[in-house]
Design a protein around this motif. Structure first.
Motif, PDB file in Angstrom:
ATOM      1  N   MET A 139     -13.171   7.494 -31.708  1.00 56.02           N
ATOM      2  CA  MET A 139     -12.548   8.596 -30.972  1.00 56.02           C
ATOM      3  C   MET A 139     -13.549   9.713 -30.697  1.00 56.02           C
ATOM      4  O   MET A 139     -13.544  10.309 -29.619  1.00 56.02           O
ATOM      5  N   VAL A 140     -14.407   9.985 -31.655  1.00 55.48           N
ATOM      6  CA  VAL A 140     -15.440  11.006 -31.438  1.00 55.48           C
ATOM      7  C   VAL A 140     -16.404  10.539 -30.345  1.00 55.48           C
ATOM      8  O   VAL A 140     -16.781  11.319 -29.464  1.00 55.48           O
ATOM      9  N   LEU A 141     -16.777   9.259 -30.371  1.00 56.48           N
ATOM     10  CA  LEU A 141     -17.650   8.724 -29.319  1.00 56.48           C
ATOM     11  C   LEU A 141     -16.963   8.809 -27.953  1.00 56.48           C
ATOM     12  O   LEU A 141     -17.600   9.110 -26.944  1.00 56.48           O
ATOM     13  N   GLY A 142     -15.662   8.541 -27.910  1.00 51.47           N
ATOM     14  CA  GLY A 142     -14.913   8.663 -26.662  1.00 51.47           C
ATOM     15  C   GLY A 142     -14.904  10.089 -26.147  1.00 51.47           C
ATOM     16  O   GLY A 142     -15.014  10.330 -24.944  1.00 51.47           O
ATOM     17  N   LEU A 143     -14.789  11.061 -27.071  1.00 49.98           N
ATOM     18  CA  LEU A 143     -14.843  12.473 -26.671  1.00 49.98           C
ATOM     19  C   LEU A 143     -16.206  12.834 -26.105  1.00 49.98           C
ATOM     20  O   LEU A 143     -16.311  13.472 -25.057  1.00 49.98           O
ATOM     21  N   VAL A 144     -17.246  12.425 -26.813  1.00 51.24           N
ATOM     22  CA  VAL A 144     -18.606  12.754 -26.392  1.00 51.24           C
ATOM     23  C   VAL A 144     -18.927  12.103 -25.044  1.00 51.24           C
ATOM     24  O   VAL A 144     -19.489  12.738 -24.152  1.00 51.24           O
ATOM     25  N   ALA A 145     -18.526  10.834 -24.895  1.00 48.23           N
ATOM     26  CA  ALA A 145     -18.819  10.097 -23.666  1.00 48.23           C
ATOM     27  C   ALA A 145     -17.821  10.406 -22.546  1.00 48.23           C
ATOM     28  O   ALA A 145     -18.023   9.991 -21.416  1.00 48.23           O
ATOM     29  N   ARG A 146     -16.750  11.119 -22.885  1.00 48.02           N
ATOM     30  CA  ARG A 146     -15.686  11.437 -21.919  1.00 48.02           C
ATOM     31  C   ARG A 146     -15.132  10.158 -21.297  1.00 48.02           C
ATOM     32  O   ARG A 146     -14.996  10.030 -20.082  1.00 48.02           O
ATOM     33  N   GLU A 147     -14.823   9.195 -22.180  1.00 47.29           N
ATOM     34  CA  GLU A 147     -14.310   7.901 -21.745  1.00 47.29           C
ATOM     35  C   GLU A 147     -12.968   7.611 -22.412  1.00 47.29           C
ATOM     36  O   GLU A 147     -12.572   8.281 -23.348  1.00 47.29           O
ATOM     37  N   HIS A 148     -12.314   6.578 -21.931  1.00 46.95           N
ATOM     38  CA  HIS A 148     -11.032   6.166 -22.485  1.00 46.95           C
ATOM     39  C   HIS A 148     -11.247   5.452 -23.815  1.00 46.95           C
ATOM     40  O   HIS A 148     -12.252   4.782 -24.014  1.00 46.95           O
TER      41      HIS A 148
END
Length: 138
Positions: free
Chosen positions: A41-50
């Motif tokens: 989830m943190v990686l999704g936030l950083v990458a601005r991805e689903h």
């Protein structure tokens, strides 16, 4: 060799970043375990991805997403999908607008979308997505 500058010379954005990280970690601590999911989830936030989360009911998927949104100061939208889900329930309502044409004096009728749900939130949880009809997912 790359040296890191002393803490006192770091920009205020770095200090804000540290506060942001602490706030996010505190909010995620509400949910025990799920380390791999939290990292994702943190990686999704950083990458601005689903981020697609799948699992049995009651394992804190929604609670974790809500905690991450709150800890990140993001707008949160939750929707329970069902077989009658309409696209307008997810993206907002279509509104008919009537106005007068200043040149001809005639009436102009047009359709506008009033954004809502998915379009106005920063983080969305669409629960039971497998129950939704195909036309609402396209």
């Amino acid at each position: 060799m790359i040296r890191r500058p002393p803490r006192s010379t770091l920009s205020s954005s770095s200090a804000a970043s540290d506060v942001y990280k602490r706030q996010l970690l505190r909010s995620m601590a509400r949910v025990l375990g799920h380390g791999e999911l939290k990292r994702g989830m943190v990686l999704g936030l950083v990458a601005r991805e689903h981020v697609y989360i799948e699992g049995p009911p009651g394992v804190a998927k929604t609670m974790l997403a809500e905690s991450v949104a709150r800890g990140s100061n993001l707008g949160f939208f939750f929707y329970q999908m069902h077989r009658d889900t309409r696209l307008s329930e997810l993206i907002g309502e279509a509104v008919v607008v009537r106005s007068q044409d200043p040149e001809t004096g005639g009436e102009i009728i047009r359709q506008q979308n009033k954004p809502g749900g998915v379009l106005t939130a920063d983080m969305c949880v669409l629960d039971d997505i497998s129950r939704a009809p195909g036309e609402s997912l396209n």
